[in-house]
Design a protein around this motif. Structure first.
Motif, mmCIF file in Angstrom:
data_model
loop_
_atom_site.group_PDB
_atom_site.id
_atom_site.type_symbol
_atom_site.label_atom_id
_atom_site.label_comp_id
_atom_site.label_asym_id
_atom_site.label_seq_id
_atom_site.Cartn_x
_atom_site.Cartn_y
_atom_site.Cartn_z
ATOM 1 N N ARG A 159 -19.981 0.156 -23.955
ATOM 2 C CA ARG A 159 -20.514 0.338 -22.614
ATOM 3 C C ARG A 159 -19.408 0.767 -21.656
ATOM 4 N N LYS A 160 -19.689 1.749 -20.846
ATOM 5 C CA LYS A 160 -18.728 2.218 -19.865
ATOM 6 C C LYS A 160 -18.906 1.432 -18.578
ATOM 7 N N PRO A 161 -17.817 0.994 -17.970
ATOM 8 C CA PRO A 161 -17.949 0.248 -16.707
ATOM 9 C C PRO A 161 -18.527 1.125 -15.614
ATOM 10 N N ILE A 162 -19.440 0.567 -14.857
ATOM 11 C CA ILE A 162 -20.066 1.297 -13.761
ATOM 12 C C ILE A 162 -19.204 1.134 -12.524
ATOM 13 N N PRO A 163 -18.715 2.240 -11.974
ATOM 14 C CA PRO A 163 -17.867 2.119 -10.784
ATOM 15 C C PRO A 163 -18.647 1.569 -9.597
ATOM 16 N N ARG A 164 -17.974 0.723 -8.843
ATOM 17 C CA ARG A 164 -18.609 0.145 -7.666
ATOM 18 C C ARG A 164 -18.688 1.189 -6.553
ATOM 19 N N LYS A 165 -19.805 1.216 -5.885
ATOM 20 C CA LYS A 165 -19.990 2.133 -4.770
ATOM 21 C C LYS A 165 -19.708 1.378 -3.469
ATOM 22 N N ILE A 166 -18.546 1.667 -2.883
ATOM 23 C CA ILE A 166 -18.118 0.988 -1.670
ATOM 24 C C ILE A 166 -17.921 2.022 -0.577
ATOM 25 N N VAL A 167 -18.514 1.795 0.556
ATOM 26 C CA VAL A 167 -18.379 2.695 1.691
ATOM 27 C C VAL A 167 -17.095 2.337 2.431
ATOM 28 N N LYS A 168 -16.138 3.267 2.434
ATOM 29 C CA LYS A 168 -14.872 3.040 3.112
ATOM 30 C C LYS A 168 -15.057 3.106 4.623
ATOM 31 N N ILE A 169 -14.294 2.275 5.334
ATOM 32 C CA ILE A 169 -14.427 2.207 6.796
ATOM 33 C C ILE A 169 -13.150 2.648 7.501
ATOM 34 N N ALA A 187 -7.281 -2.860 -0.099
ATOM 35 C CA ALA A 187 -8.269 -3.934 0.078
ATOM 36 C C ALA A 187 -9.579 -3.279 0.494
ATOM 37 N N ASP A 188 -10.651 -3.599 -0.219
ATOM 38 C CA ASP A 188 -11.968 -3.045 0.119
ATOM 39 C C ASP A 188 -12.527 -3.752 1.345
ATOM 40 N N PRO A 189 -13.220 -3.012 2.194
ATOM 41 C CA PRO A 189 -13.639 -1.609 2.116
ATOM 42 C C PRO A 189 -12.714 -0.640 2.856
ATOM 43 N N TYR A 190 -11.450 -0.954 2.982
ATOM 44 C CA TYR A 190 -10.521 -0.089 3.705
ATOM 45 C C TYR A 190 -9.924 0.950 2.759
ATOM 46 N N ASP A 191 -9.441 2.046 3.353
ATOM 47 C CA ASP A 191 -8.713 3.054 2.589
ATOM 48 C C ASP A 191 -7.356 2.500 2.162
ATOM 49 N N THR A 192 -6.881 2.952 1.007
ATOM 50 C CA THR A 192 -5.552 2.578 0.550
ATOM 51 C C THR A 192 -4.502 3.325 1.366
ATOM 52 N N ILE A 193 -3.513 2.595 1.859
ATOM 53 C CA ILE A 193 -2.449 3.207 2.650
ATOM 54 C C ILE A 193 -1.131 3.074 1.897
ATOM 55 N N ALA A 194 -0.189 4.002 2.176
ATOM 56 C CA ALA A 194 1.102 4.016 1.484
ATOM 57 C C ALA A 194 2.213 4.249 2.494
ATOM 58 N N PHE A 195 3.362 3.628 2.239
ATOM 59 C CA PHE A 195 4.546 3.776 3.080
ATOM 60 C C PHE A 195 5.674 4.353 2.222
ATOM 61 N N LYS A 196 6.381 5.299 2.773
ATOM 62 C CA LYS A 196 7.509 5.939 2.105
ATOM 63 C C LYS A 196 8.781 5.180 2.461
ATOM 64 N N ILE A 197 9.385 4.563 1.463
ATOM 65 C CA ILE A 197 10.562 3.723 1.705
ATOM 66 C C ILE A 197 11.697 4.194 0.806
ATOM 67 N N PRO A 198 12.941 3.800 1.105
ATOM 68 C CA PRO A 198 14.077 4.216 0.263
ATOM 69 C C PRO A 198 13.916 3.717 -1.171
ATOM 70 N N ASN A 199 14.337 4.544 -2.084
ATOM 71 C CA ASN A 199 14.258 4.205 -3.505
ATOM 72 C C ASN A 199 15.454 3.359 -3.897
ATOM 73 N N LYS A 200 15.450 2.111 -3.432
ATOM 74 C CA LYS A 200 16.517 1.164 -3.713
ATOM 75 C C LYS A 200 15.935 -0.051 -4.419
#
Length: 262
Positions: free
Chosen positions: A112-122, A183-196
């Protein structure tokens, strides 16, 4: 004898002859009728109905029959049995149960293939980033505070570090890495930081137990989820070794400083 054999459809002399297709159908319906008489009571059959013309109808399959025997034979057929199974599955679904249809294989749990959750992003969450520096050790750190006031009930924000070569938004630069918050239902955010290299608790790296200095424990990667304020806090300390310039080679001692031993 040859003429007699041809008249009997090619059967041997003295035999009863070869039954025609029509006769076989009649015999089959008779056997089905006799079988149905043992299993079905027409007085209790909810799908059996006699119309004003004297014929009989199957309310489930919407078929018309000239006599009871024809209807009983119909109840043992494939069409009627499939419609009975569909009706039972429909009624079970209305009751919140699940019944498989006959002849339909049930897939195993592994296939069985997992059914993706349908989440409305805010949208994106609010955030604050504070740059910090220890006045004594000169160690640098970043404090992230992400606000999730509408987070789903029973969930907790997550974070992870991502290499610059994993993303496909910007041209990869080995001098930087990315820190992601989700964290649902928010969009994933990313920060660019030094590669240390980031200070981490040795006990969380899967190695042997290591004695930790309490004063040094506050310098490790720290995260906290405030359920009341709905704020996720993460403090990242960069290793001091990775920020210090490499030591230069010491100059050779002066000749007059060398002590000659006799």
């Amino acid at each position: 004898m040859a003429m007699f054999g041809r008249e009997m459809g090619g059967s041997r002399p003295g035999s009863a002859g070869v039954a025609s297709q029509q006769q076989e159908n009649i015999d089959r319906r008779e056997r089905l009728r006799q079988l149905a008489l043992e299993k079905i009571d027409l007085d209790k059959d909810p799908y059996f109905m006699k119309n004003h013309l004297g014929s009989y109808e199957c309310k489930l399959c919407l078929t018309l029959h000239q006599n009871e025997g024809s209807y009983l034979a119909h109840t043992q057929g494939k069409r009627h049995q499939q419609n009975l199974a569909r009706r039972a599955a429909k009624e079970a679904k209305e009751r919140g149960e699940v019944l498989p249809l006959p002849g339909v294989p049930i897939p195993s749990l592994a296939s069985r293939k997992p059914i993706p959750r349908k989440i409305v992003k805010i949208g994106r969450p609010g955030y604050r980033v504070t740059k910090q520096k220890d006045p004594l050790s000169q160690q640098k750190s970043l404090l992230f505070e992400i606000e999730y006031p509408e987070i789903q009930q029973g969930t907790k924000p997550r974070h992870r570090f991502m290499s610059a070569f994993e993303q496909h938004v910007e041209t990869p630069d080995k001098k930087y890495q990315y820190l992601l918050f989700a964290a649902d239902p928010y969009d994933t955010i990313a920060f660019k930081i030094p590669n240390k290299e980031v200070e981490r608790d040795p006990s969380t790296l899967g190695g042997p137990p290591v004695a930790v200095d309490p004063r040094q424990a506050s310098k490790y990667l720290l995260s906290h989820w405030d359920k009341d304020r709905k704020i996720y806090t993460l403090q990242v300390h960069f290793r001091l070794d990775s920020m210090m310039p490499p030591p230069t080679s010491m100059p050779p001692p002066a000749l007059n400083a060398v002590r000659k031993m006799n």
